[in-house]
Write a protein that holds these residues in place. Structure first.
Motif, PDB file in Angstrom:
ATOM      1  N   HIS A  26     -13.736  -8.294   2.549  1.00  0.00           N
ATOM      2  CA  HIS A  26     -12.348  -8.676   2.254  1.00  0.00           C
ATOM      3  C   HIS A  26     -11.361  -7.738   2.944  1.00  0.00           C
ATOM      4  O   HIS A  26     -10.332  -8.186   3.464  1.00  0.00           O
ATOM      5  CB  HIS A  26     -12.106  -8.695   0.751  1.00  0.00           C
ATOM      6  N   SER A  27     -11.678  -6.458   2.971  1.00  0.00           N
ATOM      7  CA  SER A  27     -10.813  -5.493   3.655  1.00  0.00           C
ATOM      8  C   SER A  27     -10.752  -5.772   5.158  1.00  0.00           C
ATOM      9  O   SER A  27      -9.676  -5.731   5.768  1.00  0.00           O
ATOM     10  CB  SER A  27     -11.332  -4.074   3.401  1.00  0.00           C
ATOM     11  N   LEU A  28     -11.900  -6.069   5.746  1.00  0.00           N
ATOM     12  CA  LEU A  28     -11.935  -6.381   7.177  1.00  0.00           C
ATOM     13  C   LEU A  28     -11.190  -7.673   7.490  1.00  0.00           C
ATOM     14  O   LEU A  28     -10.526  -7.777   8.522  1.00  0.00           O
ATOM     15  CB  LEU A  28     -13.390  -6.467   7.658  1.00  0.00           C
ATOM     16  N   GLN A  29     -11.289  -8.648   6.592  1.00  0.00           N
ATOM     17  CA  GLN A  29     -10.553  -9.905   6.810  1.00  0.00           C
ATOM     18  C   GLN A  29      -9.051  -9.655   6.801  1.00  0.00           C
ATOM     19  O   GLN A  29      -8.317 -10.232   7.607  1.00  0.00           O
ATOM     20  CB  GLN A  29     -10.941 -10.931   5.742  1.00  0.00           C
ATOM     21  N   ALA A  30      -8.590  -8.795   5.913  1.00  0.00           N
ATOM     22  CA  ALA A  30      -7.161  -8.468   5.867  1.00  0.00           C
ATOM     23  C   ALA A  30      -6.743  -7.707   7.125  1.00  0.00           C
ATOM     24  O   ALA A  30      -5.680  -7.972   7.700  1.00  0.00           O
ATOM     25  CB  ALA A  30      -6.856  -7.646   4.613  1.00  0.00           C
ATOM     26  N   ARG A  31      -7.575  -6.754   7.563  1.00  0.00           N
ATOM     27  CA  ARG A  31      -7.263  -5.981   8.774  1.00  0.00           C
ATOM     28  C   ARG A  31      -7.260  -6.851  10.018  1.00  0.00           C
ATOM     29  O   ARG A  31      -6.507  -6.592  10.952  1.00  0.00           O
ATOM     30  CB  ARG A  31      -8.278  -4.851   8.956  1.00  0.00           C
ATOM     31  N   ALA A  32      -8.081  -7.883  10.029  1.00  0.00           N
ATOM     32  CA  ALA A  32      -8.170  -8.750  11.208  1.00  0.00           C
ATOM     33  C   ALA A  32      -6.856  -9.474  11.466  1.00  0.00           C
ATOM     34  O   ALA A  32      -6.557  -9.832  12.611  1.00  0.00           O
ATOM     35  CB  ALA A  32      -9.301  -9.759  11.034  1.00  0.00           C
ATOM     36  N   ASN A  33      -6.053  -9.675  10.430  1.00  0.00           N
ATOM     37  CA  ASN A  33      -4.801 -10.418  10.569  1.00  0.00           C
ATOM     38  C   ASN A  33      -3.577  -9.536  10.763  1.00  0.00           C
ATOM     39  O   ASN A  33      -2.469 -10.051  10.910  1.00  0.00           O
ATOM     40  CB  ASN A  33      -4.603 -11.316   9.352  1.00  0.00           C
ATOM     41  N   ARG A  34      -3.743  -8.228  10.764  1.00  0.00           N
ATOM     42  CA  ARG A  34      -2.582  -7.341  10.915  1.00  0.00           C
ATOM     43  C   ARG A  34      -1.870  -7.528  12.242  1.00  0.00           C
ATOM     44  O   ARG A  34      -0.656  -7.400  12.320  1.00  0.00           O
ATOM     45  CB  ARG A  34      -3.001  -5.883  10.769  1.00  0.00           C
TER      46      ARG A  34
END
Length: 175
Positions: A26-34
């Motif tokens: 979930h953290s990586l998914q959020a970072r992917a959209n930054r």
């Protein structure tokens, strides 16, 4: 029939490990959209720049005198070209090495400075598109590099999750 764990993973440990993997995903998914958010911020800034920053008050004569003369427009243009080229090379080299993305918000700050310098030099209307294209290129590369890295890490985490699930399914054996 009594069942016993065979690979040393208790139910509590497997649940905790599973949750840690899911949290990382979930953290990586959020970072992917930054990167998309940074592009949006830059586009909002570009809209303000295209209007000559008419939302901001003009600098007073005293402030202009304190700041001094604007740098020559050719120097600002040269700095923009050097910045765009070096930032692109750094992003592409990070991408080639598979490294995590850096502090990409600094690119928005640098591009803001270029808009500011051109505005102060009263040459923003002539150089707006140059900053917009350079910013779109650098931020687009940075967003893709961040998305690519996070997607790769998500795949690894999903493989770990599949391995954990497989080990959990197979851990109980009849005695």
């Amino acid at each position: 029939m009594i069942q016993k764990p065979i690979q040393g993973i208790s139910n509590q440990n497997s649940d905790r490990l599973r949750q840690e993997i899911l949290d990382r995903i979930h953290s990586l998914q959020a970072r992917a959209n930054r990167g998309i958010w940074l592009i949006a911020a830059f586009l909002a800034l570009s809209i303000a720049a295209s209007r000559g920053f008419d939302l901001l008050p003009e600098l007073s004569a005293g402030a202009r005198q304190w700041l001094g003369a604007a740098p020559p427009v050719r120097m600002i243009q040269l700095a923009l070209v050097i910045y765009a080229f070096s930032a692109s090379v750094l992003i592409l080299s990070r991408m080639a090495r598979g490294e995590p993305h850096g502090r990409n918000y600094t690119h928005v700050l640098y591009l803001t400075a270029f808009y500011g310098f051109f505005h102060y030099a009263q040459a923003l209307s002539d150089n707006f598109w140059a900053v917009l294209v350079a910013g779109g290129t650098v931020l687009g590369l940075a967003a893709f590099q961040g998305w690519s890295y996070c997607t790769s890490q998500i795949r690894q985490e999903e493989e770990m999750l599949q391995d954990l699930d497989r080990r959990i399914r197979n851990r109980l054996t009849p005695e």
